[in-house]
Scaffold this active site. Structure first.
Site, PDB file in Angstrom:
ATOM      1  N   ASP A   1      33.371  71.277 -35.145  1.00  0.00           N
ATOM      2  CA  ASP A   1      34.476  72.123 -34.671  1.00  0.00           C
ATOM      3  C   ASP A   1      34.308  73.547 -35.195  1.00  0.00           C
ATOM      4  O   ASP A   1      35.257  74.147 -35.715  1.00  0.00           O
ATOM      5  CB  ASP A   1      35.827  71.538 -35.061  1.00  0.00           C
ATOM      6  CG  ASP A   1      36.968  72.088 -34.188  1.00  0.00           C
ATOM      7  OD1 ASP A   1      36.682  72.671 -33.115  1.00  0.00           O
ATOM      8  OD2 ASP A   1      38.128  71.962 -34.591  1.00  0.00           O
TER       9      ASP A   1
ATOM     10  N   GLY B   1      49.454  74.052 -39.326  1.00  0.00           N
ATOM     11  CA  GLY B   1      48.469  73.819 -38.267  1.00  0.00           C
ATOM     12  C   GLY B   1      48.916  72.674 -37.389  1.00  0.00           C
ATOM     13  O   GLY B   1      50.042  72.193 -37.513  1.00  0.00           O
TER      14      GLY B   1
HETATM   15  P1  ADP Z   1      44.805  75.661 -38.064  1.00  0.00           P
HETATM   16  O1  ADP Z   1      43.351  75.302 -38.199  1.00  0.00           O
HETATM   17  O2  ADP Z   1      45.495  75.007 -36.908  1.00  0.00           O
HETATM   18  O3  ADP Z   1      45.086  77.128 -38.213  1.00  0.00           O
HETATM   19  P2  ADP Z   1      45.197  74.589 -40.722  1.00  0.00           P
HETATM   20  O4  ADP Z   1      45.995  73.359 -40.916  1.00  0.00           O
HETATM   21  O5  ADP Z   1      43.749  74.495 -41.012  1.00  0.00           O
HETATM   22  O6  ADP Z   1      45.541  75.008 -39.278  1.00  0.00           O
HETATM   23  O7  ADP Z   1      45.781  75.761 -41.596  1.00  0.00           O
HETATM   24  C1  ADP Z   1      47.032  76.349 -41.354  1.00  0.00           C
HETATM   25  C2  ADP Z   1      47.119  77.678 -42.063  1.00  0.00           C
HETATM   26  O8  ADP Z   1      47.081  77.499 -43.474  1.00  0.00           O
HETATM   27  C3  ADP Z   1      45.941  78.606 -41.770  1.00  0.00           C
HETATM   28  O9  ADP Z   1      46.145  79.401 -40.677  1.00  0.00           O
HETATM   29  C4  ADP Z   1      45.843  79.413 -43.051  1.00  0.00           C
HETATM   30  O10 ADP Z   1      46.736  80.505 -42.988  1.00  0.00           O
HETATM   31  C5  ADP Z   1      46.305  78.478 -44.124  1.00  0.00           C
HETATM   32  N1  ADP Z   1      45.176  77.850 -44.846  1.00  0.00           N
HETATM   33  C6  ADP Z   1      44.476  76.750 -44.496  1.00  0.00           C
HETATM   34  N2  ADP Z   1      43.539  76.431 -45.388  1.00  0.00           N
HETATM   35  C7  ADP Z   1      43.627  77.355 -46.364  1.00  0.00           C
HETATM   36  C8  ADP Z   1      42.906  77.601 -47.610  1.00  0.00           C
HETATM   37  N3  ADP Z   1      41.919  76.796 -48.008  1.00  0.00           N
HETATM   38  N4  ADP Z   1      43.263  78.652 -48.350  1.00  0.00           N
HETATM   39  C9  ADP Z   1      44.281  79.469 -47.945  1.00  0.00           C
HETATM   40  N5  ADP Z   1      44.977  79.312 -46.811  1.00  0.00           N
HETATM   41  C10 ADP Z   1      44.672  78.264 -46.018  1.00  0.00           C
END
Ligand code: ADP
Length: 312
Positions: free
Chosen positions: A134, A16
């Site tokens: 958000d 992310g």
């Molecule tokens: P963004 O909100 O910019 O997509 P995040 O940092 O929240 O980025 O998450 C990046 C990616 O990691 C997400 O698109 C998802 O695929 C994965 N991800 C995030 N949190 C979880 C979770 N709790 N369980 C499984 N996959 C997750």
């Protein structure tokens, strides 16, 4: 300090803006999967997010509810990065379902089920004096059992002190309420409700409802889609620091317009949607009022979790 030794970090799940996310599991129980979110502290700091994020995370650990992602642990690693150990949610997010118009079909009962889960999660946050700040489809993650969970609490904070000055530069633009676009420094749970309304609208039409390219554009689209925020409908609005609206003033849309665009939600669903998209935050429906609405008991009944559509 021993927290970091309780988990084993595995493959990278995604990346992310502020974080890399890894699959992980408990050392003592390899079948207990978790997501380990490693915050890029440097990036977060230059955006001014880190100090708040760290402070607020601690009390999010206490916010336990089926529709809020569990924060199991927080620790810092030797590279100074902040690691969040979160419940593993393997079925993607609502944005993926909304966008997959070829592969995923859903109807009024499914939308009602998702909105119920979102409503309960937001209600619990507000009941505990936490604003999410958000809410958007991409932050609504789906658990293996179909439960939708509010995630990405990076911007969340407590609103227990109503006189505390807060930044208005929060919430992704398309989901940002008019009071924040006008620079309000004191705001309430109503900011999240506006975002919930836009998620509801997007679930129905399967495209973002008010997608501005800039803040000024966002305000002009709100005036077109909802109506112009004016002293008549929102006493005091013109005194907000960054208040500007385009001429001529557009009247606030009536129910006929909402029924024509969002009729899939049914008569009472449209009432709830209109309540969420009220311009004046003081008149906007609250999370508690959403949960008490007669929409939930009118037909169709919300789809059971096990029958909800999933990504193919
Ligand atoms: P963004 O909100 O910019 O997509 P995040 O940092 O929240 O980025 O998450 C990046 C990616 O990691 C997400 O698109 C998802 O695929 C994965 N991800 C995030 N949190 C979880 C979770 N709790 N369980 C499984 N996959 C997750």
């Amino acid at each position: 300090e021993e927290e970091k030794h309780k988990y084993v970090k595995g493959k990278k799940l995604g990346e992310g803006t502020y974080a890399n996310v890894y699959l992980g599991h408990l050392v003592t129980s390899p079948s207990t999967l978790v997501a380990i979110k490693k915050i890029k502290i440097q990036a977060a700091y230059t955006e001014g997010l880190a100090p708040d994020a760290i402070r607020e995370l601690k009390h999010l650990q206490e916010l336990s509810h089926p529709n809020i992602i569990s924060l199991l642990s927080v620790f810092s690693s030797k590279d100074q990065n902040l690691n969040l150990v979160l419940e593993y949610l393997p079925l993607g997010d609502l944005e993926m379902l909304i966008k997959d118009t070829e592969g995923v079909r859903y109807g009024a009962a499914d939308i009602k089920a998702w909105m119920g889960m979102l409503g309960r999660g937001v209600w619990w946050c507000h009941e505990n004096f936490v604003l999410h700040r958000d809410i958007k489809p991409n932050n609504l993650l789906i658990a293996a059992d179909g439960e939708v969970k509010l995630a990405d609490f990076g911007l969340a904070r407590s609103f227990s002190d109503p006189y505390r000055i807060m930044t208005s530069n929060v919430i992704t633009r398309w989901y940002r309420p008019p009071e924040l676009l006008f620079g309000a420094k004191h705001y309430s749970g109503a900011v999240d409700i506006w975002s919930v309304g836009l998620v509801f609208a997007e679930l129905i039409i399967r495209t973002p409802y008010i997608a501005g390219d800039t803040e000024v554009h966002q305000i002009s689209l709100i005036c077109q889609a909802i109506g112009t925020p004016s002293e008549d409908v929102w006493p005091g609005v013109s005194k907000l620091p960054e208040y500007t609206v385009p001429e001529p003033v557009t009247p606030v849309r009536g129910k006929d317009h909402y029924l024509a665009t969002f009729g899939t939600a049914g008569n009472e669903g449209v009432d709830v949607l209109m309540g969420m998209l009220v311009l004046d935050p003081r008149k906007r429906i609250t999370a508690r009022e959403i949960l008490e609405h007669s929409w939930w008991s009118s037909d169709p009944k919300p789809t059971k979790n096990q029958d909800l559509p999933r990504k193919g």
